[in-house]
Design an enzyme around this catalytic site. Structure first.
Site, mmCIF file in Angstrom:
data_model
loop_
_atom_site.group_PDB
_atom_site.id
_atom_site.type_symbol
_atom_site.label_atom_id
_atom_site.label_comp_id
_atom_site.label_asym_id
_atom_site.label_seq_id
_atom_site.Cartn_x
_atom_site.Cartn_y
_atom_site.Cartn_z
ATOM 1 N N GLU A 38 0.852 -1.192 0.000
ATOM 2 C CA GLU A 38 0.000 0.000 0.000
ATOM 3 C C GLU A 38 0.895 1.252 0.000
ATOM 4 O O GLU A 38 1.967 1.250 0.616
ATOM 5 C CB GLU A 38 -0.832 -0.056 1.296
ATOM 6 C CG GLU A 38 -1.701 1.132 1.579
ATOM 7 C CD GLU A 38 -2.396 0.993 2.961
ATOM 8 O OE1 GLU A 38 -1.945 0.148 3.791
ATOM 9 O OE2 GLU A 38 -3.380 1.704 3.191
ATOM 10 N N LYS A 108 -9.448 2.538 -1.663
ATOM 11 C CA LYS A 108 -9.675 1.867 -0.376
ATOM 12 C C LYS A 108 -11.004 2.295 0.251
ATOM 13 O O LYS A 108 -11.247 3.490 0.460
ATOM 14 C CB LYS A 108 -8.505 2.187 0.561
ATOM 15 C CG LYS A 108 -8.500 1.428 1.875
ATOM 16 C CD LYS A 108 -7.204 1.745 2.632
ATOM 17 C CE LYS A 108 -7.052 0.962 3.914
ATOM 18 N NZ LYS A 108 -5.767 1.270 4.581
ATOM 19 N N CYS A 140 -5.056 -3.223 2.508
ATOM 20 C CA CYS A 140 -4.756 -3.308 3.945
ATOM 21 C C CYS A 140 -5.983 -3.528 4.826
ATOM 22 O O CYS A 140 -6.590 -4.582 4.789
ATOM 23 C CB CYS A 140 -3.933 -2.096 4.375
ATOM 24 S SG CYS A 140 -2.963 -2.489 5.866
HETATM 25 C C1 ACM Z 1 -3.736 -0.049 7.244
HETATM 26 O O1 ACM Z 1 -4.869 -0.132 6.757
HETATM 27 N N1 ACM Z 1 -2.733 0.480 6.577
HETATM 28 C C2 ACM Z 1 -3.453 -0.605 8.583
#
Ligand code: ACM
Length: 257
Positions: A38, A108, A140
């Site tokens: 990410e 995201k 993530c």
């Molecule tokens: C995250 O979502 N980078 C912990």
């Protein structure tokens, strides 16, 4: 099909270094699918809006273009996380780039902690087909929401690409469950090292249907690893003669009264 990850330690704000490291490590990996972490080109811990304004890029920006060159050179599907500037907003995004140069961007949905100060949440999951295999993306903290991988599974995803910057210790074990309950493959590409006081947990992982851990990486080393899989295995959703984990779902019973 060989699916793999690059685990490394980005330097916050040093896009030239990060991108050249990604190209160098990606070039050395023998894989059809390469997943990077990410926010791999920028680093993770943004403290000021100005940093995001300076480091973010549109989906046709220089970082995506360099990763397009890598996808073409390697004849591979390349996925990496980047800070995206789109339509006046900033997103924590991941690009999936196929060797024909096509770019698909996932934004995201489940933002973690202070990400909420800086990024706008994405609003949809999607799948795409490449080499007769259906892929989906999460980023993530999306792992924490079983709905994310379930939704992709219901859309037909066989392989989930998961760029990550994990700080909690649970995801790698949770992925075993996600791959039991969905019978899919997944590649979690995590980062390593400290950044502005935050420690990242490494242990990038490749998991198979049934929750089989095909590979779990080290906690703190930079490394690139790929394993050979047959994505067709993810099409088999039967558990035994009587149970099928998709057909046995009963959404009518999942309503709140
Ligand atoms: C995250 O979502 N980078 C912990």
């Amino acid at each position: 099909m060989k699916i793999g990850y690059v685990q490394f330690k980005p330097r916050f704000g040093d896009k030239a270094y990060n991108i050249s490291k990604m190209v160098q490590m990606g070039e050395q990996l023998d894989a059809d699918v390469i997943v990077f972490p990410e926010l791999a080109n920028t680093g993770y811990v943004f403290k000021h809006q100005k940093e995001l304004e300076q480091l973010s890029e549109p989906m046709d920006g220089p970082s995506v273009q360099t990763m397009q060159e890598l996808a073409i050179k390697k004849n591979a599907l390349v996925t990496f996380g980047f800070a995206e500037h789109y339509n006046g907003s900033f997103y924590n995004s991941a690009a999936a780039i196929t060797p024909d140069g096509q770019v698909r961007v996932y934004r995201k949905v489940h933002l973690f902690n202070e990400e909420k100060r800086f990024f706008r949440r994405g609003t949809e999951f999607f799948t795409f087909e490449w080499r007769e295999t259906i892929f989906g993306m999460i980023i993530c903290f999306d792992w924490m929401f079983p709905e994310a991988m379930r939704t992709l599974t219901l859309m037909g995803a066989q392989v989930i690409l998961h760029p990550a910057n994990l700080v909690l210790p649970y995801c790698q074990d949770a992925m075993i469950t996600r791959c039991i309950e969905n019978r899919v493959f997944e590649v979690t590409a995590n980062r390593v090292g400290m950044e502005r006081g935050l420690k990242f947990t490494g242990m990038s992982q490749i998991t198979a249907p049934g929750g089989v851990v095909l590979h779990r990486g080290t906690k703190s080393k930079e490394e690139a690893v790929a394993v050979d899989i047959d994505p067709k295995q993810a099409l088999e959703k039967r558990i035994n003669r009587y149970n099928d984990l998709i057909k046995d779902r009963f959404p009518e019973a999942y309503r709140m009264n």
